[in-house]
Motif scaffolding. Sequence first.
Motif, PDB file in Angstrom:
ATOM      1  N   ALA A   1       3.820  10.122  -7.326  1.00 45.15           N
ATOM      2  CA  ALA A   1       4.806  10.465  -8.355  1.00 45.15           C
ATOM      3  C   ALA A   1       4.177  10.549  -9.745  1.00 45.15           C
ATOM      4  O   ALA A   1       4.858  10.833 -10.720  1.00 45.15           O
ATOM      5  N   GLY A   2       2.882  10.265  -9.839  1.00 46.40           N
ATOM      6  CA  GLY A   2       2.200  10.363 -11.123  1.00 46.40           C
ATOM      7  C   GLY A   2       2.182   9.069 -11.908  1.00 46.40           C
ATOM      8  O   GLY A   2       1.835   9.059 -13.077  1.00 46.40           O
ATOM      9  N   LEU A   3       2.547   7.989 -11.285  1.00 49.10           N
ATOM     10  CA  LEU A   3       2.527   6.703 -11.968  1.00 49.10           C
ATOM     11  C   LEU A   3       1.213   6.003 -11.632  1.00 49.10           C
ATOM     12  O   LEU A   3       0.954   5.613 -10.516  1.00 49.10           O
ATOM     13  N   SER A   4       0.349   5.875 -12.628  1.00 45.65           N
ATOM     14  CA  SER A   4      -0.923   5.178 -12.408  1.00 45.65           C
ATOM     15  C   SER A   4      -1.306   4.443 -13.680  1.00 45.65           C
ATOM     16  O   SER A   4      -0.765   4.702 -14.753  1.00 45.65           O
ATOM     17  N   THR A   5      -2.248   3.515 -13.552  1.00 45.50           N
ATOM     18  CA  THR A   5      -2.656   2.725 -14.701  1.00 45.50           C
ATOM     19  C   THR A   5      -3.835   3.312 -15.434  1.00 45.50           C
ATOM     20  O   THR A   5      -4.255   2.808 -16.453  1.00 45.50           O
TER      21      THR A   5
ATOM     22  N   SER B   1       0.831  -1.214   0.000  1.00 43.77           N
ATOM     23  CA  SER B   1       0.000   0.000   0.000  1.00 43.77           C
ATOM     24  C   SER B   1       0.861   1.258   0.000  1.00 43.77           C
ATOM     25  O   SER B   1       0.549   2.230  -0.692  1.00 43.77           O
ATOM     26  N   LEU B   2       1.932   1.241   0.782  1.00 41.50           N
ATOM     27  CA  LEU B   2       2.832   2.399   0.801  1.00 41.50           C
ATOM     28  C   LEU B   2       3.493   2.601  -0.561  1.00 41.50           C
ATOM     29  O   LEU B   2       3.604   3.738  -1.040  1.00 41.50           O
ATOM     30  N   MET B   3       3.917   1.515  -1.197  1.00 46.52           N
ATOM     31  CA  MET B   3       4.526   1.638  -2.525  1.00 46.52           C
ATOM     32  C   MET B   3       3.524   2.195  -3.531  1.00 46.52           C
ATOM     33  O   MET B   3       3.870   3.055  -4.346  1.00 46.52           O
ATOM     34  N   ARG B   4       2.278   1.712  -3.455  1.00 51.38           N
ATOM     35  CA  ARG B   4       1.255   2.204  -4.368  1.00 51.38           C
ATOM     36  C   ARG B   4       0.980   3.688  -4.131  1.00 51.38           C
ATOM     37  O   ARG B   4       0.808   4.459  -5.080  1.00 51.38           O
ATOM     38  N   MET B   5       0.947   4.093  -2.852  1.00 50.07           N
ATOM     39  CA  MET B   5       0.709   5.489  -2.522  1.00 50.07           C
ATOM     40  C   MET B   5       1.837   6.383  -3.070  1.00 50.07           C
ATOM     41  O   MET B   5       1.583   7.422  -3.672  1.00 50.07           O
TER      42      MET B   5
END
Length: 55
Positions: free
Chosen positions: A50-54, A41-45
């Motif tokens: 940082a603007g990295l999303s799917t 969860s922390l890595m995803r947050m």
Amino acid sequence: MTGKHTLEEIQAAEKKPLWRRLGWLAMIWAGSVVALFIVASLMRMFMNAAGLSTH
């Protein structure tokens, strides 16, 4: 003390109820699953910040 367990200590540990030994195993497993969830969860947050999303 050399860190090795004596025969008496091993036999005493084997006399503990099975449900208690399995309980410890389940608690350790559940704790590791929770820890993995927190790290993921922390890595995803941080990745979303940082603007990295799917999407």
